[in-house]
Design a protein around this motif. Structure first.
Motif, PDB file in Angstrom:
ATOM      1  N   CYS A  90      -7.001   3.307  -1.133  1.00 39.88           N
ATOM      2  CA  CYS A  90      -6.323   4.178  -2.086  1.00 39.88           C
ATOM      3  C   CYS A  90      -6.118   5.549  -1.421  1.00 39.88           C
ATOM      4  O   CYS A  90      -6.632   5.798  -0.331  1.00 39.88           O
ATOM      5  CB  CYS A  90      -7.158   4.320  -3.369  1.00 39.88           C
ATOM      6  N   PRO A  91      -5.407   6.482  -2.067  1.00 42.23           N
ATOM      7  CA  PRO A  91      -5.199   7.806  -1.460  1.00 42.23           C
ATOM      8  C   PRO A  91      -6.504   8.545  -1.133  1.00 42.23           C
ATOM      9  O   PRO A  91      -6.612   9.209  -0.104  1.00 42.23           O
ATOM     10  CB  PRO A  91      -4.403   8.557  -2.538  1.00 42.23           C
ATOM     11  N   GLY A  95      -7.679   9.420   2.618  1.00 35.26           N
ATOM     12  CA  GLY A  95      -7.968  10.812   2.961  1.00 35.26           C
ATOM     13  C   GLY A  95      -9.327  10.974   3.592  1.00 35.26           C
ATOM     14  O   GLY A  95      -9.520  11.789   4.506  1.00 35.26           O
ATOM     15  N   TYR A 119       0.841   6.529   6.099  1.00 30.73           N
ATOM     16  CA  TYR A 119       0.190   7.850   6.030  1.00 30.73           C
ATOM     17  C   TYR A 119      -0.966   7.931   7.029  1.00 30.73           C
ATOM     18  O   TYR A 119      -1.131   8.927   7.744  1.00 30.73           O
ATOM     19  CB  TYR A 119      -0.295   8.069   4.597  1.00 30.73           C
TER      20      TYR A 119
ATOM     21  N   PRO B  91      -8.425  16.481   3.116  1.00 26.48           N
ATOM     22  CA  PRO B  91      -7.611  15.275   2.877  1.00 26.48           C
ATOM     23  C   PRO B  91      -8.228  14.320   1.857  1.00 26.48           C
ATOM     24  O   PRO B  91      -7.517  13.734   1.035  1.00 26.48           O
ATOM     25  CB  PRO B  91      -7.552  14.623   4.272  1.00 26.48           C
ATOM     26  N   MET B  92      -9.555  14.140   1.888  1.00 23.10           N
ATOM     27  CA  MET B  92     -10.212  13.231   0.952  1.00 23.10           C
ATOM     28  C   MET B  92     -10.056  13.733  -0.483  1.00 23.10           C
ATOM     29  O   MET B  92      -9.718  12.962  -1.400  1.00 23.10           O
ATOM     30  CB  MET B  92     -11.699  13.090   1.300  1.00 23.10           C
ATOM     31  N   GLY B  95      -6.563  13.485  -1.713  1.00 22.80           N
ATOM     32  CA  GLY B  95      -6.286  12.090  -2.050  1.00 22.80           C
ATOM     33  C   GLY B  95      -6.878  11.705  -3.387  1.00 22.80           C
ATOM     34  O   GLY B  95      -6.287  10.932  -4.148  1.00 22.80           O
ATOM     35  N   ILE B  98      -4.682  12.873  -6.135  1.00 22.76           N
ATOM     36  CA  ILE B  98      -3.529  11.967  -6.266  1.00 22.76           C
ATOM     37  C   ILE B  98      -3.955  10.678  -6.962  1.00 22.76           C
ATOM     38  O   ILE B  98      -3.298  10.223  -7.900  1.00 22.76           O
ATOM     39  CB  ILE B  98      -2.927  11.670  -4.878  1.00 22.76           C
ATOM     40  N   PHE B  99      -5.068  10.124  -6.521  1.00 27.86           N
ATOM     41  CA  PHE B  99      -5.535   8.866  -7.103  1.00 27.86           C
ATOM     42  C   PHE B  99      -5.816   9.003  -8.600  1.00 27.86           C
ATOM     43  O   PHE B  99      -5.474   8.131  -9.399  1.00 27.86           O
ATOM     44  CB  PHE B  99      -6.789   8.382  -6.382  1.00 27.86           C
ATOM     45  N   TYR B 119       1.411  18.273   0.797  1.00 28.22           N
ATOM     46  CA  TYR B 119       1.149  16.842   0.532  1.00 28.22           C
ATOM     47  C   TYR B 119       0.937  16.610  -0.961  1.00 28.22           C
ATOM     48  O   TYR B 119       1.463  15.642  -1.542  1.00 28.22           O
ATOM     49  CB  TYR B 119      -0.080  16.431   1.345  1.00 28.22           C
TER      50      TYR B 119
END
Lengths: 150, 150
Positions: A90-91, A95, A119, B91-92, B95, B98-99, B119
């Motif tokens: 998943c995102p 990440g 990505y 980034p995590m 993400g 987003i998730f 992003y």
């Protein structure tokens, strides 16, 4: 890289343990660049409502993270390592792979979930999809039997 | 949105608590679309080695996640919510936003860390940077005093 790699077998073992608990059968493992298994984990959304993902590598809602289980290692231990996951990330989990600077992510299957492969590649991470039938069947069975959760 | 919002004050309170513990002063909070505070968290890398981030929203290595602390809520509770974080997300954490399908992320500061704003916007998330002096000072002091950790 194949479905018989120790790292991937550890991830599959976690996914199967999740299935036996009635949970989402998504597992993962993180292996250092020198081949040391640093941690394994599985999705635990059904079991305890956790929103952390099976491995910071997995699929959907919640889990005990392979990265979290590997937390006694310094951050540098993960750099250039390999993240194994039975389901495409998943995102959040993608990440995490970027943040922890893994070199490679080995994905069991991306039929039941996909979308972050490009990505990850854009961030210099090698993406290997095994098309592993065990991973696919675990997820397909879960989605068929528990559509309201998935 | 301002630095006096209840959600942001909750995030700042977490960051300050982290600083008092000698940890990375990064905090976060997640608020539902109806205004309910669902969870707060802070980075706990120094305190307990956790690699989970302060809020699935924060900055660098490890924390007790605001999302994890909010785990008794269904996933749908986060949809269209607002994620507050004192430091621009890694980034995590980006993400995760987003998730979990938040509508908005309110960032205390992005001087000491940045890079995921675009992003997030690409995924339809509104990004608000407060340029909050308290957030900035907490991080700047930590980086100055603990450069080996940062």
């Amino acid at each position: 890289m194949s479905a018989s790699d120790a790292g991937f077998l550890a991830a599959i073992q976690e996914a199967k343990a999740g299935a036996e608990e009635g949970g989402m059968p998504i597992g993962g493992a993180i292996v250092s660049s020198s081949g040391e298994l640093l941690g394994t984990g599985r999705n635990r959304f059904v079991q305890d409502g956790s929103l952390l993902h099976a491995d910071v590598n997995i699929g959907v809602q919640g889990g005990t993270s392979a990265f979290e289980n590997a937390k006694h290692h310094p951050l540098a231990a993960f750099k250039n390592g390999t993240l194994y996951t039975t389901l495409s990330p998943c995102p959040m989990c993608a990440g995490a792979a970027i943040f922890f600077q893994v070199k490679r992510i080995v994905i069991g299957e991306n039929k039941n979930m996909s979308g972050r492969e490009e990505y990850l590649r854009q961030h210099g991470i090698e993406v290997i999809v095994l098309n592993d039938q065990v991973s696919t069947k675990l997820m397909t069975d879960f989605i068929t039997n528990q559509p309201q959760i998935w």
